[in-house]
Design an enzyme around this catalytic site. Structure first.
Site, PDB file in Angstrom:
ATOM      1  N   GLY A  44      28.229 -19.527  34.183  1.00  0.00           N
ATOM      2  CA  GLY A  44      26.953 -19.561  34.880  1.00  0.00           C
ATOM      3  C   GLY A  44      27.124 -20.203  36.246  1.00  0.00           C
ATOM      4  O   GLY A  44      28.119 -20.898  36.492  1.00  0.00           O
ATOM      5  N   LEU A 107      31.508 -25.645  37.322  1.00  0.00           N
ATOM      6  CA  LEU A 107      32.333 -25.244  38.464  1.00  0.00           C
ATOM      7  C   LEU A 107      32.273 -26.280  39.599  1.00  0.00           C
ATOM      8  O   LEU A 107      33.159 -26.317  40.438  1.00  0.00           O
ATOM      9  CB  LEU A 107      31.910 -23.870  38.985  1.00  0.00           C
ATOM     10  N   GLU A 149      22.343 -24.602  33.440  1.00  0.00           N
ATOM     11  CA  GLU A 149      21.993 -24.029  34.750  1.00  0.00           C
ATOM     12  C   GLU A 149      20.579 -24.418  35.165  1.00  0.00           C
ATOM     13  O   GLU A 149      20.340 -24.736  36.328  1.00  0.00           O
ATOM     14  CB  GLU A 149      22.149 -22.511  34.734  1.00  0.00           C
TER      15      GLU A 149
END
Ligand code: ZN
Length: 190
Positions: A44, A107, A149
């Site tokens: 995501g 990330l 997210e």
């Protein structure tokens, strides 16, 4: 492709305003985010992670085969893969089950992984990439990814959801990452 910003970048702490209409610029941002997510093999990506504070996230759990996901539309189980990549604008989440512990990465936190508690099953209302209202229930990895997210869209990071003990263990890595980000941002500006 867009650059993914790392922990220590102020935009990661910004709550995004809701998306009003799906303009050409928003469509382009969605396409870029999907490409960036795939390039980094992420599950995501939130708009904040590409430097834009907005209620917009993209998700694709198809790359993960060892952690199941489920989705229910109007009370019926559906094929998760058919809904990927999933684009959510202005998502709202209602928990439907008690929290469970599971591993997470991000990330914006390269090489940092830790257990986080999140409800195992949720209901989601949002707009899709066409600006059309959608509603579904989901569980497993998909539910975890959406919650991770949706947190980003409100400036909340997975480190905020970790136990104090885990976060203390990670403290040296987090401090190092924050320093690295500071240096990187300086380079980008030059
Ligand atoms: Zn993340």
């Amino acid at each position: 492709m867009r650059r993914v910003v790392k922990f220590g970048t102020p935009v990661l702490r910004q709550k995004g305003p809701p998306v009003g209409t799906v303009t050409p610029a928003i469509r382009q941002l969605i396409a870029d985010m999907i490409e960036t997510m795939y390039a980094h093999k992420g599950v995501g990506l939130a708009a904040q992670q590409v430097g834009v504070a907005l209620q917009l996230t993209v998700i694709d759990v198809r790359g993960v085969t060892d952690r199941p996901s489920s989705i229910e539309i109007e009370g019926r189980a559906a094929d998760v893969d058919e809904f990927m990549p999933l684009v959510l604008l202005n998502p709202q989440i209602t928990p439907l089950a008690p929290p469970v512990c599971g591993p997470e990465g991000c990330l914006s936190f390269p090489e940092i992984y830790a257990d986080v508690n999140r409800p195992e099953k949720i209901e989601v209302t949002a707009l899709n990439e066409e600006g059309v209202p959608i509603r579904f229930r989901c569980g497993g990895l998909l539910a975890r990814a959406i919650q991770h997210e949706a947190d980003h869209l409100n400036g909340i990071l997975f480190i905020d959801r970790m136990s104090r003990e885990i976060k203390e263990d990670l403290r040296p890595d987090l401090d190092a990452l924050r320093e690295e980000t500071k240096l990187d941002e300086r380079e980008v500006r030059c």
